[in-house]
Motif scaffolding. Structure first.
Motif, PDB file in Angstrom:
ATOM      1  N   ASN A 299      36.957  56.083  43.572  1.00  0.00           N
ATOM      2  CA  ASN A 299      35.845  55.682  44.435  1.00  0.00           C
ATOM      3  C   ASN A 299      35.981  54.267  44.975  1.00  0.00           C
ATOM      4  O   ASN A 299      35.045  53.750  45.588  1.00  0.00           O
ATOM      5  N   HIS A 300      37.139  53.628  44.729  1.00  0.00           N
ATOM      6  CA  HIS A 300      37.381  52.258  45.195  1.00  0.00           C
ATOM      7  C   HIS A 300      36.208  51.340  44.828  1.00  0.00           C
ATOM      8  O   HIS A 300      35.631  50.658  45.677  1.00  0.00           O
ATOM      9  N   GLU A 301      35.894  51.309  43.547  1.00  0.00           N
ATOM     10  CA  GLU A 301      34.725  50.557  43.080  1.00  0.00           C
ATOM     11  C   GLU A 301      35.041  49.072  42.937  1.00  0.00           C
ATOM     12  O   GLU A 301      36.178  48.664  42.718  1.00  0.00           O
ATOM     13  N   ASN A 302      33.979  48.289  43.010  1.00  0.00           N
ATOM     14  CA  ASN A 302      34.087  46.839  42.900  1.00  0.00           C
ATOM     15  C   ASN A 302      34.098  46.438  41.421  1.00  0.00           C
ATOM     16  O   ASN A 302      33.159  45.830  40.909  1.00  0.00           O
ATOM     17  N   ILE A 303      35.189  46.792  40.733  1.00  0.00           N
ATOM     18  CA  ILE A 303      35.326  46.552  39.297  1.00  0.00           C
ATOM     19  C   ILE A 303      36.649  45.838  39.050  1.00  0.00           C
ATOM     20  O   ILE A 303      37.670  46.157  39.663  1.00  0.00           O
ATOM     21  N   ASP A 304      36.622  44.875  38.142  1.00  0.00           N
ATOM     22  CA  ASP A 304      37.814  44.105  37.799  1.00  0.00           C
ATOM     23  C   ASP A 304      38.745  44.942  36.914  1.00  0.00           C
ATOM     24  O   ASP A 304      38.361  45.350  35.819  1.00  0.00           O
ATOM     25  N   PRO A 305      39.977  45.210  37.351  1.00  0.00           N
ATOM     26  CA  PRO A 305      40.914  45.985  36.516  1.00  0.00           C
ATOM     27  C   PRO A 305      41.186  45.345  35.160  1.00  0.00           C
ATOM     28  O   PRO A 305      41.436  46.053  34.180  1.00  0.00           O
ATOM     29  N   VAL A 306      41.138  44.013  35.086  1.00  0.00           N
ATOM     30  CA  VAL A 306      41.396  43.342  33.808  1.00  0.00           C
ATOM     31  C   VAL A 306      40.321  43.705  32.790  1.00  0.00           C
ATOM     32  O   VAL A 306      40.607  43.907  31.604  1.00  0.00           O
ATOM     33  N   ARG A 323      47.561  39.692  37.867  1.00  0.00           N
ATOM     34  CA  ARG A 323      46.225  40.142  38.282  1.00  0.00           C
ATOM     35  C   ARG A 323      46.192  40.714  39.702  1.00  0.00           C
ATOM     36  O   ARG A 323      45.607  41.787  39.922  1.00  0.00           O
ATOM     37  N   PRO A 324      46.804  40.058  40.717  1.00  0.00           N
ATOM     38  CA  PRO A 324      46.700  40.592  42.088  1.00  0.00           C
ATOM     39  C   PRO A 324      47.297  41.994  42.257  1.00  0.00           C
ATOM     40  O   PRO A 324      46.890  42.734  43.148  1.00  0.00           O
ATOM     41  N   THR A 325      48.267  42.347  41.401  1.00  0.00           N
ATOM     42  CA  THR A 325      48.954  43.631  41.570  1.00  0.00           C
ATOM     43  C   THR A 325      48.340  44.753  40.729  1.00  0.00           C
ATOM     44  O   THR A 325      48.751  45.908  40.856  1.00  0.00           O
ATOM     45  N   LEU A 326      47.370  44.434  39.870  1.00  0.00           N
ATOM     46  CA  LEU A 326      46.859  45.435  38.943  1.00  0.00           C
ATOM     47  C   LEU A 326      46.220  46.644  39.624  1.00  0.00           C
ATOM     48  O   LEU A 326      46.432  47.782  39.170  1.00  0.00           O
ATOM     49  N   PRO A 327      45.434  46.464  40.710  1.00  0.00           N
ATOM     50  CA  PRO A 327      44.907  47.680  41.356  1.00  0.00           C
ATOM     51  C   PRO A 327      46.013  48.632  41.802  1.00  0.00           C
ATOM     52  O   PRO A 327      45.911  49.852  41.628  1.00  0.00           O
ATOM     53  N   ALA A 328      47.093  48.069  42.353  1.00  0.00           N
ATOM     54  CA  ALA A 328      48.206  48.923  42.809  1.00  0.00           C
ATOM     55  C   ALA A 328      48.927  49.555  41.632  1.00  0.00           C
ATOM     56  O   ALA A 328      49.290  50.737  41.663  1.00  0.00           O
ATOM     57  N   LEU A 329      49.167  48.781  40.564  1.00  0.00           N
ATOM     58  CA  LEU A 329      49.839  49.328  39.382  1.00  0.00           C
ATOM     59  C   LEU A 329      49.047  50.480  38.778  1.00  0.00           C
ATOM     60  O   LEU A 329      49.599  51.527  38.438  1.00  0.00           O
ATOM     61  N   SER A 422      40.194  31.863  36.439  1.00  0.00           N
ATOM     62  CA  SER A 422      40.127  30.854  37.491  1.00  0.00           C
ATOM     63  C   SER A 422      40.700  31.401  38.790  1.00  0.00           C
ATOM     64  O   SER A 422      40.638  30.750  39.834  1.00  0.00           O
ATOM     65  N   GLN A 423      41.270  32.610  38.730  1.00  0.00           N
ATOM     66  CA  GLN A 423      41.862  33.221  39.917  1.00  0.00           C
ATOM     67  C   GLN A 423      40.832  34.051  40.677  1.00  0.00           C
ATOM     68  O   GLN A 423      39.763  34.390  40.166  1.00  0.00           O
ATOM     69  N   ALA A 424      41.209  34.394  41.902  1.00  0.00           N
ATOM     70  CA  ALA A 424      40.404  35.354  42.655  1.00  0.00           C
ATOM     71  C   ALA A 424      40.500  36.707  41.958  1.00  0.00           C
ATOM     72  O   ALA A 424      41.570  37.101  41.488  1.00  0.00           O
ATOM     73  N   ILE A 425      39.378  37.406  41.872  1.00  0.00           N
ATOM     74  CA  ILE A 425      39.353  38.709  41.212  1.00  0.00           C
ATOM     75  C   ILE A 425      39.694  39.786  42.232  1.00  0.00           C
ATOM     76  O   ILE A 425      39.043  39.910  43.268  1.00  0.00           O
ATOM     77  N   HIS A 426      40.726  40.542  41.939  1.00  0.00           N
ATOM     78  CA  HIS A 426      41.158  41.634  42.811  1.00  0.00           C
ATOM     79  C   HIS A 426      40.630  42.937  42.222  1.00  0.00           C
ATOM     80  O   HIS A 426      41.091  43.393  41.174  1.00  0.00           O
ATOM     81  N   THR A 427      39.660  43.543  42.885  1.00  0.00           N
ATOM     82  CA  THR A 427      39.026  44.751  42.365  1.00  0.00           C
ATOM     83  C   THR A 427      39.653  45.992  42.992  1.00  0.00           C
ATOM     84  O   THR A 427      40.468  45.912  43.920  1.00  0.00           O
TER      85      THR A 427
END
Length: 510
Positions: A299-306, A323-329, A422-427
């Motif tokens: 559902n492409h939700e606004n949730i932090d993969p971490v 962190r930036p690659t986690l949604p793709a992984l 401290s990084q931008a959160i990639h959801t």
């Protein structure tokens, strides 16, 4: 643990290490095959932990699997008879017992018959196998850290403890009996899954007796018609989905010897499961977290993969670097669950695609996982390997929804840990959903194509030859463009534009 046993197993492991070296040094395909076959034979002769490794290596290769089975030296029937006499005394328990055995890593099985005519399978543990396994795990703890283990900070003590816990359960037939009885109680409402009934009164610490349930194996299954292979593949998926996601209690040694099929009609089958020594039990929070990730990706939700991975026991500090690659992984890791169409596991190419997205940092991702998760990955790998042998697409998403949609609300309500960064959160919401192509031809005709974003993994594969020729003439580096899309986690972006005498073309992720 006996010192002699330790030295014996240590010397054997040195032989195995030399065999692995020979594989790495082989310079031709024939040399590589011979060296690998020799390694498999050594693994089989060693029994215990090495044979378990051999089962894993040979899972996708019929000839290697046969070599492994042939190399496991069974106990003689005289030795088996002595064990049974010591176990049961002078009383005659079995009216008949076949002399031929089916060998495995920790014991062997003989078919027989009780006095009342009941057909049984009698599983007998190899003498001294427990001390041999303990010796090997002790040696594993002494080994110097090298390669990815040292570079990426794997917790070897944690892995040793996880392996020993798993093997100690496999070596304890009392625990295996409890597993098997519990499995029979939990498997309904899947009526076509058969778990052999344990005859508890006849079981002992080193002998397990159960009713015999016969079927045919994967070797025959993979030669059958596509519709029949799909029916058998659906049974496999339904079993794993039901036990993993609903009960968090799933067979964790999926290999060809541990299952068979029974056919009643043309496309109607039963799935029979054997050997419940290794059963993975995970807490409710973990099984719901797995479902939560699947639903969030869908559902492409606004949730932090971490946060999701932390709920599975991952180390959030290690995940910061990727962190930036986690949604793709994670979209690769859970891909079969995300597509509405039937999915063929040969299209997964997980390792290759992990390499494309994060390169060597895939080891950082793996080292961030809790050691116990290796048994979940072994379970899923074994399942997909068997599905790959059936060689048919299967409706993963449909079957998951059919059997588990009633617990989706509980998964959505799961409270995920908050992870400071401290990084931008990639959801999951940051990922593109579609790969889009818009073409205006020289005659004014317009063509627009919309494909799943995952097609950006293979840009050359979605272009026709004339477009690829024009791309080469204009020196557009598709490989570099594709690599950028992968390393940025497939976020929305323009990939490239092309203009020539035949067309104006734009390709982007949206």
């Amino acid at each position: 643990m006996k010192l002699g046993a330790l030295f014996k197993r240590g010397a054997n492991l040195i032989k195995l290490g030399l065999a692995v070296r020979d594989i790495k040094k082989s310079t031709s395909e024939d040399q590589h095959k011979r060296a690998k076959k020799y390694l498999i034979e050594l693994l089989g002769k060693s029994r215990g932990l090495p044979t378990k490794i051999g089962q894993f290596i040979s899972m996708e290769d019929n000839s290697l699997r046969d070599s492994l089975g042939d190399s496991i030296v069974p106990m003689s029937f005289e030795e088996v008879s002595e064990i049974l006499e010591r176990t049961y005394g002078q009383s005659t328990v079995f009216k008949k017992l076949d002399k031929k055995a089916k060998t495995a890593s920790l014991g062997q099985v003989h078919f027989g018959k009780l006095d009342d005519g009941t057909d049984v399978a009698v599983k007998i543990q190899y003498p001294e196998i427990a001390s041999a396994v303990e010796s090997e795990l002790d040696i594993m703890g002494w080994l110097p850290k090298a390669g990815p283990v040292a570079k990426w900070g794997f917790r070897m003590d944690g892995y040793r403890d996880a392996f020993w816990h798993n093997f100690s359960e496999e070596l304890d037939y009392k625990i295996e009996i409890e597993h098997q009885i519990r499995y029979r109680k939990l498997i309904p409402p899947l009526e076509r899954i058969i778990i052999p009934e344990v005859i508890e009164d006849l079981c002992r610490p080193n002998v397990l007796v159960q009713k015999r349930e016969d079927g045919f194996g994967l070797d025959k299954a993979e030669t059958m018609m596509p519709a029949q292979k799909q029916a058998m593949g659906r049974l496999l998926l339904e079993h794993y989905f039901h036990m993993l996601f609903r009960h968090g209690f799933v067979h964790a040694d999926p290999q060809p010897a541990n299952l068979s099929f029974r056919q009643f009609k043309k496309d109607y089958f039963n799935l029979i499961l054997y050997d419940f020594g290794s059963v993975l039990e995970i807490p409710d929070e973990m099984r719901l977290a797995l479902l939560r990730i699947i639903l969030a990706l869908r559902n492409h939700e606004n949730i932090d993969p971490v946060s999701c991975l932390s709920a599975l026991g991952f180390d959030p500090e290690k995940l910061e670097d990727i962190r930036p690659t986690l949604p793709a992984l994670l979209s690769v890791l859970f891909e079969p669950f995300l597509l509405e169409a039937p999915y063929h596991v040969k299209d997964w190419r997980m390792s290759e695609r992990f390499d494309q997205i994060v390169g060597e940092l895939k080891w950082w991702f793996r080292s961030a996982a809790p050691p116990k998760l290796i048994f979940l990955m072994r379970t899923l790998h074994g399942m997909t390997t068997m599905l790959n042998r059936l060689d048919v697409p299967l409706p993963w998403q449909f079957l998951l929804d059919k059997h588990l949609s009633d617990i989706y609300p509980a998964a959505r309500e799961l409270k995920l840990p908050q992870v400071r960064t401290s990084q931008a959160i990639h959801t999951f919401d940051d990922m593109a959903r579609y790969l889009k192509v818009h073409v205006v031809k020289s005659n004014g005709n317009k063509v627009s194509l919309t494909m799943p974003a995952r097609c950006a993994d293979d840009l050359k594969g979605v272009m026709d030859d004339s477009v690829k020729e024009s791309i080469e003439k204009q020196k557009i580096d598709l490989d570099a463009i594709q690599e950028k899309a992968q390393k940025t986690g497939f976020i929305p972006q323009t990939l490239f534009s092309l203009s020539d005498q035949e067309r104006d073309m734009k390709v982007w992720l949206e």
